[in-house]
Design a protein around this motif. Structure first.
Motif, mmCIF file in Angstrom:
data_model
loop_
_atom_site.group_PDB
_atom_site.id
_atom_site.type_symbol
_atom_site.label_atom_id
_atom_site.label_comp_id
_atom_site.label_asym_id
_atom_site.label_seq_id
_atom_site.Cartn_x
_atom_site.Cartn_y
_atom_site.Cartn_z
ATOM 1 N N SER A 1 0.812 -1.219 0.000
ATOM 2 C CA SER A 1 0.000 0.000 0.000
ATOM 3 C C SER A 1 0.849 1.275 0.000
ATOM 4 O O SER A 1 0.302 2.381 -0.052
ATOM 5 N N ALA A 2 2.160 1.134 0.055
ATOM 6 C CA ALA A 2 3.042 2.309 0.067
ATOM 7 C C ALA A 2 2.923 3.058 -1.261
ATOM 8 O O ALA A 2 2.887 2.463 -2.340
ATOM 9 N N GLN A 3 2.883 4.399 -1.182
ATOM 10 C CA GLN A 3 2.654 5.221 -2.357
ATOM 11 C C GLN A 3 3.933 5.749 -2.987
ATOM 12 O O GLN A 3 3.934 6.193 -4.126
ATOM 13 N N SER A 4 5.020 5.681 -2.265
ATOM 14 C CA SER A 4 6.270 6.232 -2.803
ATOM 15 C C SER A 4 7.435 5.328 -2.432
ATOM 16 O O SER A 4 7.330 4.448 -1.566
ATOM 17 N N PHE A 5 8.554 5.588 -3.092
ATOM 18 C CA PHE A 5 9.768 4.807 -2.816
ATOM 19 C C PHE A 5 10.246 5.033 -1.386
ATOM 20 O O PHE A 5 10.704 4.105 -0.719
ATOM 21 N N LEU A 6 10.119 6.264 -0.901
ATOM 22 C CA LEU A 6 10.559 6.576 0.463
ATOM 23 C C LEU A 6 9.701 5.832 1.490
ATOM 24 O O LEU A 6 10.221 5.347 2.506
ATOM 25 N N GLU A 7 8.407 5.749 1.215
ATOM 26 C CA GLU A 7 7.532 5.005 2.120
ATOM 27 C C GLU A 7 7.917 3.524 2.153
ATOM 28 O O GLU A 7 7.920 2.894 3.214
ATOM 29 N N LYS A 8 8.222 2.979 0.991
ATOM 30 C CA LYS A 8 8.640 1.579 0.920
ATOM 31 C C LYS A 8 9.942 1.365 1.682
ATOM 32 O O LYS A 8 10.105 0.368 2.396
ATOM 33 N N GLN A 9 10.877 2.294 1.533
ATOM 34 C CA GLN A 9 12.138 2.189 2.260
ATOM 35 C C GLN A 9 11.898 2.174 3.771
ATOM 36 O O GLN A 9 12.539 1.416 4.507
ATOM 37 N N GLN A 10 10.990 3.029 4.217
ATOM 38 C CA GLN A 10 10.696 3.107 5.652
ATOM 39 C C GLN A 10 10.093 1.804 6.175
ATOM 40 O O GLN A 10 10.446 1.331 7.247
ATOM 41 N N VAL A 11 9.179 1.231 5.388
ATOM 42 C CA VAL A 11 8.564 -0.045 5.785
ATOM 43 C C VAL A 11 9.618 -1.136 5.879
ATOM 44 O O VAL A 11 9.663 -1.900 6.858
ATOM 45 N N ILE A 12 10.489 -1.203 4.870
ATOM 46 C CA ILE A 12 11.531 -2.237 4.859
ATOM 47 C C ILE A 12 12.511 -2.042 6.008
ATOM 48 O O ILE A 12 12.900 -2.988 6.688
ATOM 49 N N SER A 13 12.893 -0.808 6.250
ATOM 50 C CA SER A 13 13.833 -0.503 7.331
ATOM 51 C C SER A 13 13.256 -0.879 8.691
ATOM 52 O O SER A 13 13.930 -1.492 9.534
ATOM 53 N N THR A 14 11.993 -0.523 8.902
ATOM 54 C CA THR A 14 11.331 -0.842 10.173
ATOM 55 C C THR A 14 11.222 -2.353 10.358
ATOM 56 O O THR A 14 11.450 -2.869 11.464
ATOM 57 N N TYR A 15 10.894 -3.037 9.272
ATOM 58 C CA TYR A 15 10.783 -4.496 9.338
ATOM 59 C C TYR A 15 12.123 -5.131 9.704
ATOM 60 O O TYR A 15 12.195 -5.997 10.585
ATOM 61 N N MET A 16 13.193 -4.719 9.052
ATOM 62 C CA MET A 16 14.513 -5.302 9.302
ATOM 63 C C MET A 16 14.986 -5.026 10.726
ATOM 64 O O MET A 16 15.571 -5.897 11.390
ATOM 65 N N ASP A 17 14.717 -3.830 11.223
ATOM 66 C CA ASP A 17 15.084 -3.500 12.605
ATOM 67 C C ASP A 17 14.347 -4.394 13.598
ATOM 68 O O ASP A 17 14.920 -4.861 14.587
ATOM 69 N N GLN A 18 13.069 -4.636 13.302
ATOM 70 C CA GLN A 18 12.271 -5.464 14.210
ATOM 71 C C GLN A 18 12.729 -6.916 14.183
ATOM 72 O O GLN A 18 12.746 -7.597 15.215
ATOM 73 N N VAL A 19 13.115 -7.404 13.005
ATOM 74 C CA VAL A 19 13.626 -8.775 12.895
ATOM 75 C C VAL A 19 14.884 -8.946 13.741
ATOM 76 O O VAL A 19 15.053 -9.944 14.451
#
Length: 274
Positions: free
Chosen positions: A195-213
């Motif tokens: 559902s991310a609308q921009s590349f920056l939003e996608k980066q934030q989702v991926i970054s948050t996911y990796m940190d949580q892992v």
């Protein structure tokens, strides 16, 4: 450094000293105390799961913190087990020390409540009751070693049962709970990514996911490390139990000092990970 103090103390005190048992019980008690710092608890994992479910469903409710009562009970049970073991080790420590002991385990109170993961483990409840009922009441210096042998002999079975249960809860139940949490977080992150609308939003989702892992993996590692320390406590107490007839023998001293040094090493490593 602390191990050197033990060895020197043994040399100075001579064959009548139980310094090695005192030091082991002190280190075992400190190891158990670290359990209070472990995260996440069952309740915390349940709260995280509830939060993620509501976010996925797009719901807002005032009662979002409800539904984790059983997990709270499980956390309380672990605290009770840790307290029972700690009280016993403190009582044994005082008994083998040079001063007289009037420590009591009686204040621990009633047996464990029957929680879902204890439903068919009557031996665990019996072990808790046994330690909870042990009481030391002002032994004299002359009877101190005899009473210590009796206490060790009576308590060892219960100690081993409770320690094994504690390890099982951490290694199997709580680690697995974190695994389920991690899977939920993956699917939730995939939905956010779609559902991310921009590349920056996608980066934030991926970054948050990796940190949580990475956080999940750290939590699991700490739990497993602590479970290994509990196993060492059990092995150390078993050595004391096996050698209880003559704790001043060199073989007994060497065995107990070995497990004491193992606990010291584990505590040192854990301090770098908290």
């Amino acid at each position: 450094m602390r191990l050197l103090v033990v060895v020197v103390g043994l040399a100075v005190s001579g064959c009548y000293s139980l310094t090695h048992v005192q030091q082991f019980t002190a280190e075992a008690t400190e190891t158990l105390a670290q359990g209070a710092q472990l995260e996440p608890t069952f309740y915390q994992t349940c709260q995280q799961r509830q939060r993620m479910l509501l976010l996925q469903e797009g719901k807002l409710t005032r009662n979002f913190q409800e539904g984790c009562e059983l997990q709270q009970q499980a956390d309380t049970t672990l605290i009770q087990i840790r307290e029972a073991l700690t009280h016993y080790l403190l009582a044994l420590h005082q008994l083998v020390a040079s001063e007289r002991s009037s420590a009591s385990l009686a204040p621990l109170g009633d047996a464990l409540q029957s929680h879902p993961w204890l439903a068919e483990q009557g031996d665990l409840v019996a072990a808790y009751q046994e330690l909870a009922q042990l009481s030391l009441t002002g032994f004299t210096e002359r009877s101190r070693r005899k009473k210590a042998r009796e206490l060790i002999a009576r308590a060892n079975g219960s100690v081993q049962t409770l320690l094994e249960a504690y390890q099982f809860v951490l290694n199997d139940l709580l680690v697995e709970s974190i695994n389920r949490q991690q899977k939920m977080h993956f699917f939730y992150s995939r939905e956010l990514l779609d559902s991310a609308q921009s590349f920056l939003e996608k980066q934030q989702v991926i970054s948050t996911y990796m940190d949580q892992v990475l956080e999940y993996e750290t939590q699991q590692y700490r739990l497993q490390q602590y479970a290994e320390a509990l196993q060492t406590v059990g092995e150390g107490h078993e050595a004391v139990y096996q050698q209880r007839s003559d704790l001043q023998q060199q073989t007994a001293i060497e065995a107990v000092v070995h497990y004491t040094s193992q606990l010291q090493r584990m505590q040192l490593l854990s301090k770098f990970n908290f």
